[in-house]
Design a protein around this motif. Structure first.
Motif, PDB file in Angstrom:
ATOM      1  N   ARG A 156       0.782  -1.109   0.149  1.00 60.36           N
ATOM      2  CA  ARG A 156      -0.070  -0.265   0.214  1.00 60.36           C
ATOM      3  C   ARG A 156       0.858   1.269  -0.053  1.00 60.36           C
ATOM      4  O   ARG A 156       0.301   2.328   0.350  1.00 60.36           O
ATOM      5  CB  ARG A 156      -0.992  -0.102   1.265  1.00 60.36           C
ATOM      6  N   ASN A 158       2.702   2.994  -2.423  1.00 61.99           N
ATOM      7  CA  ASN A 158       2.446   4.006  -3.231  1.00 61.99           C
ATOM      8  C   ASN A 158       1.492   4.775  -3.179  1.00 61.99           C
ATOM      9  O   ASN A 158       1.358   5.919  -3.513  1.00 61.99           O
ATOM     10  CB  ASN A 158       2.808   3.691  -4.796  1.00 61.99           C
ATOM     11  N   TRP A 159       0.250   4.292  -2.672  1.00 60.57           N
ATOM     12  CA  TRP A 159      -1.134   5.164  -2.792  1.00 60.57           C
ATOM     13  C   TRP A 159      -0.795   5.797  -1.396  1.00 60.57           C
ATOM     14  O   TRP A 159      -1.079   7.190  -1.629  1.00 60.57           O
ATOM     15  CB  TRP A 159      -2.220   4.152  -2.262  1.00 60.57           C
ATOM     16  N   LYS A 162       1.800   9.043  -2.426  1.00 61.83           N
ATOM     17  CA  LYS A 162       1.381  10.312  -3.233  1.00 61.83           C
ATOM     18  C   LYS A 162       0.188  11.076  -2.728  1.00 61.83           C
ATOM     19  O   LYS A 162      -0.021  12.095  -3.400  1.00 61.83           O
ATOM     20  CB  LYS A 162       0.951   9.475  -4.445  1.00 61.83           C
ATOM     21  N   THR A 163      -0.339  10.405  -1.686  1.00 63.27           N
ATOM     22  CA  THR A 163      -1.696  11.325  -1.247  1.00 63.27           C
ATOM     23  C   THR A 163      -1.638  11.858   0.257  1.00 63.27           C
ATOM     24  O   THR A 163      -2.707  12.384   0.678  1.00 63.27           O
ATOM     25  CB  THR A 163      -2.944  10.215  -1.275  1.00 63.27           C
TER      26      THR A 163
END
Length: 196
Positions: A156, A158-159, A162-163
């Motif tokens: 999980r 990269n999600w 980036k956020t």
């Protein structure tokens, strides 16, 4: 003269009490950083001592080795090992588990645990599970241009990277966990850890 004798007797008694080896010594408290990206201050012995005070049934040598994984993995990525270890304690109930995540998952931070159909991510061994936890914290505590040092094992990552961006444990409330008191709960664990 009586006052002098009394004072001398009192001083001798206090000296004897203070030098008595059987008296417990007050623990000095270490103020631990609440920042995600920081250097942890506690060593594996101190982390194990704290853990054992909360779960005396655990194997101390195993916990000491487990704590060393946290220290080593966190050092590589620049993550605060004290925060990561505190979060593991909170998320797993001091490795008692009891929720969706099971001990054999080697998931020490509730990664991906949502409901019975999604009980959480699973990792092949303890060190990989600790690495995933550290990487997930690094994803929260850094901006997108900061890269991982170790090979990515957090599915999980990269999600989140980036956020989300939070600097300290208080920012994990409402992001990592829905509990609005999550940061305060981590603060309590860290405060208690500082006595060991």
């Amino acid at each position: 003269m009586r006052k002098f004798i009394f004072a001398a007797t009192l001083a001798a008694a206090l000296f004897t009490l203070n030098s008595c080896a059987s008296l417990p010594k007050a623990r000095k408290h270490i103020e631990l950083s609440k920042n995600i990206m920081d250097i942890g201050r506690l060593n594996a012995d101190q982390l194990a001592n704290y853990f054992m005070s909360r779960n005396a049934e655990a194997d101390r040598e195993h916990i000491k080795n487990f704590a060393q994984y946290y220290i080593d993995e966190a050092a590589v990525e620049g993550v605060n090992s004290d925060v990561a270890f505190a979060q593991m304690c909170l998320e797993t109930g001091y490795l008692r588990f009891g929720g969706l995540v099971q001990p054999e998952f080697h998931n020490y931070c509730g990664l991906g645990a949502m409901d019975a159909e999604h009980p959480g991510e699973q990792f092949p061994d303890e060190q990989t599970g600790v690495r995933a936890h550290i990487q997930h914290l690094q994803a929260y505590g850094t901006t997108e241009e900061v890269m991982l040092v170790n090979e990515l094992v957090d599915p999980r990552y990269n999600w989140v990277h980036k956020t989300k961006y939070v600097e300290n444990i208080y920012g994990l409330a409402g992001t990592w966990a829905t509990d609005p008191l999550y940061g305060q709960k981590l603060e309590t664990v860290l405060t208690n850890m500082g006595y060991y």
